[in-house]
Scaffold this motif. Structure first.
Motif, PDB file in Angstrom:
ATOM      1  N   UNK A 139      -3.449  -9.094   5.417  1.00 48.84           N
ATOM      2  CA  UNK A 139      -3.593 -10.218   6.356  1.00 48.84           C
ATOM      3  C   UNK A 139      -5.058 -10.641   6.478  1.00 48.84           C
ATOM      4  N   UNK A 140      -5.370 -11.938   6.458  1.00 51.03           N
ATOM      5  CA  UNK A 140      -4.478 -13.104   6.446  1.00 51.03           C
ATOM      6  C   UNK A 140      -4.244 -13.700   5.059  1.00 51.03           C
ATOM      7  N   UNK A 141      -4.415 -12.910   4.028  1.00 56.02           N
ATOM      8  CA  UNK A 141      -4.279 -13.435   2.675  1.00 56.02           C
ATOM      9  C   UNK A 141      -2.822 -13.747   2.346  1.00 56.02           C
ATOM     10  N   UNK A 142      -2.642 -14.679   1.405  1.00 54.24           N
ATOM     11  CA  UNK A 142      -1.321 -15.051   0.910  1.00 54.24           C
ATOM     12  C   UNK A 142      -1.391 -15.077  -0.604  1.00 54.24           C
ATOM     13  N   UNK A 143      -0.413 -14.505  -1.313  1.00 54.67           N
ATOM     14  CA  UNK A 143       0.825 -13.910  -0.805  1.00 54.67           C
ATOM     15  C   UNK A 143       0.581 -12.595  -0.070  1.00 54.67           C
ATOM     16  N   UNK A 144       1.467 -12.303   0.869  1.00 49.90           N
ATOM     17  CA  UNK A 144       1.353 -11.092   1.671  1.00 49.90           C
ATOM     18  C   UNK A 144       1.634  -9.856   0.824  1.00 49.90           C
ATOM     19  N   UNK A 145       0.838  -8.817   1.057  1.00 55.93           N
ATOM     20  CA  UNK A 145       1.041  -7.538   0.385  1.00 55.93           C
ATOM     21  C   UNK A 145       0.833  -6.421   1.411  1.00 55.93           C
ATOM     22  N   UNK A 146       1.561  -5.315   1.240  1.00 60.26           N
ATOM     23  CA  UNK A 146       1.549  -4.259   2.260  1.00 60.26           C
ATOM     24  C   UNK A 146       1.660  -2.881   1.645  1.00 60.26           C
ATOM     25  N   UNK A 147       1.227  -1.890   2.428  1.00 61.49           N
ATOM     26  CA  UNK A 147       1.377  -0.496   2.023  1.00 61.49           C
ATOM     27  C   UNK A 147       1.411   0.383   3.256  1.00 61.49           C
ATOM     28  N   UNK A 148       1.854   1.630   3.068  1.00 62.84           N
ATOM     29  CA  UNK A 148       1.754   2.670   4.086  1.00 62.84           C
ATOM     30  C   UNK A 148       0.689   3.644   3.617  1.00 62.84           C
ATOM     31  N   UNK A 149      -0.329   3.871   4.446  1.00 58.34           N
ATOM     32  CA  UNK A 149      -1.389   4.819   4.124  1.00 58.34           C
ATOM     33  C   UNK A 149      -1.168   6.080   4.951  1.00 58.34           C
ATOM     34  N   UNK A 150      -1.247   7.239   4.284  1.00 59.60           N
ATOM     35  CA  UNK A 150      -0.845   8.505   4.902  1.00 59.60           C
ATOM     36  C   UNK A 150      -2.047   9.446   5.009  1.00 59.60           C
ATOM     37  N   UNK A 163       9.587  -9.403  -0.250  1.00 56.98           N
ATOM     38  CA  UNK A 163      10.273 -10.555   0.326  1.00 56.98           C
ATOM     39  C   UNK A 163      10.190 -10.590   1.850  1.00 56.98           C
ATOM     40  N   UNK A 164       9.932  -9.441   2.492  1.00 59.67           N
ATOM     41  CA  UNK A 164      10.019  -9.379   3.950  1.00 59.67           C
ATOM     42  C   UNK A 164       8.797  -9.953   4.668  1.00 59.67           C
ATOM     43  N   UNK A 165       7.602  -9.774   4.116  1.00 59.04           N
ATOM     44  CA  UNK A 165       6.419 -10.276   4.796  1.00 59.04           C
ATOM     45  C   UNK A 165       5.316  -9.254   4.885  1.00 59.04           C
ATOM     46  N   UNK A 166       4.579  -9.265   5.991  1.00 54.98           N
ATOM     47  CA  UNK A 166       3.393  -8.428   6.176  1.00 54.98           C
ATOM     48  C   UNK A 166       3.725  -7.246   7.083  1.00 54.98           C
ATOM     49  N   UNK A 167       3.518  -6.041   6.587  1.00 53.95           N
ATOM     50  CA  UNK A 167       3.851  -4.817   7.324  1.00 53.95           C
ATOM     51  C   UNK A 167       2.923  -4.641   8.532  1.00 53.95           C
ATOM     52  N   UNK A 213       8.146  -6.209   9.717  1.00 55.88           N
ATOM     53  CA  UNK A 213       7.498  -7.131   8.794  1.00 55.88           C
ATOM     54  C   UNK A 213       7.275  -8.464   9.491  1.00 55.88           C
ATOM     55  N   UNK A 214       6.052  -8.955   9.466  1.00 61.89           N
ATOM     56  CA  UNK A 214       5.675 -10.152  10.214  1.00 61.89           C
ATOM     57  C   UNK A 214       5.554 -11.377   9.326  1.00 61.89           C
ATOM     58  N   UNK A 215       5.893 -12.517   9.911  1.00 64.45           N
ATOM     59  CA  UNK A 215       5.532 -13.830   9.383  1.00 64.45           C
ATOM     60  C   UNK A 215       4.862 -14.590  10.519  1.00 64.45           C
TER      61      UNK A 215
END
Length: 261
Positions: free
Chosen positions: A91-102, A120-124, A138-140
């Motif tokens: 965020x706020x870049x498009x296309x949205x990309x996400x990950x879980x960091x552990x 397809x869902x959006x921004x985590x 997932x946010x839009x």
């Protein structure tokens, strides 16, 4: 990143709209995105950094900075069985990309990652676990932050298996979408009652939601006025017989600890 001190701000109790609250605040300059919590500590999450503090006296114990690794927008986190799972996006870049960091919650060492990439869902924005399944928000967004014509109405909750295989998903009712707009769903966590406690981006409210037994739309149970102003939240599951929520007030740069009755 320089280590900064933390101080208890105040402790109060009062009644608002029929809801009783006990509240404690900690002054934290870096309180901009979210808080996670475990038995002895809370974790302040802010874009590229995570800071660990003691719950009883607010002492800063450890800090982690991922800016050199390209981490730009950690949104929230949850501690499960000694691991801190943080929702990460571009965020706020498009296309949205996400990950879980552990992370290892004890040491704050980064120990793992699950990347959703462009999905397809959006921004985590938030993550939690219940009955062995992952639940992920997932946010839009609205306005100029809308992605490929998808506005806030595309915000969703998705359920994944323990090995990250999607199982099912739900949308939000129209009245909650209106409250999220122009931003989106920023936080969420399961209470001991099995209900979801969810936040938007700015409003001092928590929305209590239920996963439906029919259809695809989450059920809005009630709205709770709080001193937490949106963003990522955490429920303290180590306190018995009480619902205690950790969150932030971004304008005040405070971590808010709030009991909801």
């Amino acid at each position: 990143m320089p280590i900064k001190g933390l101080f208890v701000f105040f402790l109060i109790s009062w009644m608002v709209s029929g809801e009783a609250f006990s509240q404690k605040k900690f002054k934290v300059t870096e309180a901009k995105q979210a808080v996670a919590v475990d038995k002895s500590h809370f974790y302040v999450i802010n874009n590229s950094t995570v800071q660990k503090y003691t719950k009883n006296d607010g002492k800063l114990v450890q800090s982690w900075d991922g800016s050199a690794q390209g981490i730009k927008h950690l949104n929230s986190g949850v501690v499960i069985k000694g691991k801190l799972y943080c929702a990460n996006s571009n965020y706020p870049e498009i296309p949205m990309a996400s990950s879980v960091e552990i992370f290892d919650a004890k040491t704050l060492q980064h120990i793992g990652n699950h990347s959703f990439g462009i999905n397809n869902h959006g921004s985590l924005t938030w993550i939690d676990q219940k009955d062995g399944f992952w639940y992920i928000g997932f946010a839009h967004y609205g306005g100029k932050e809308a992605s490929e014509g998808r506005d806030v109405r595309w915000t969703s909750l998705a359920k994944y298996s323990s090995d990250w295989k999607e199982v099912e998903s739900w949308v939000f009712p129209e009245n909650i979408i209106a409250l999220f707009t122009p931003k989106s769903n920023s936080g969420g966590a399961f209470g001991k009652d099995g209900l979801l406690y969810m936040t938007g981006h700015d409003r001092p409210e928590i929305y209590v939601m239920r996963i439906p037994t029919q259809g695809f739309t989450l059920e809005h149970i009630r709205t709770i006025p709080v001193a937490i102003h949106g963003q990522g939240i955490a429920i303290d599951r180590f306190i018995k017989d009480k619902l205690v929520v950790y969150g932030i007030n971004r304008a005040e740069r405070t971590v808010v600890v709030e009991e909801i009755k």
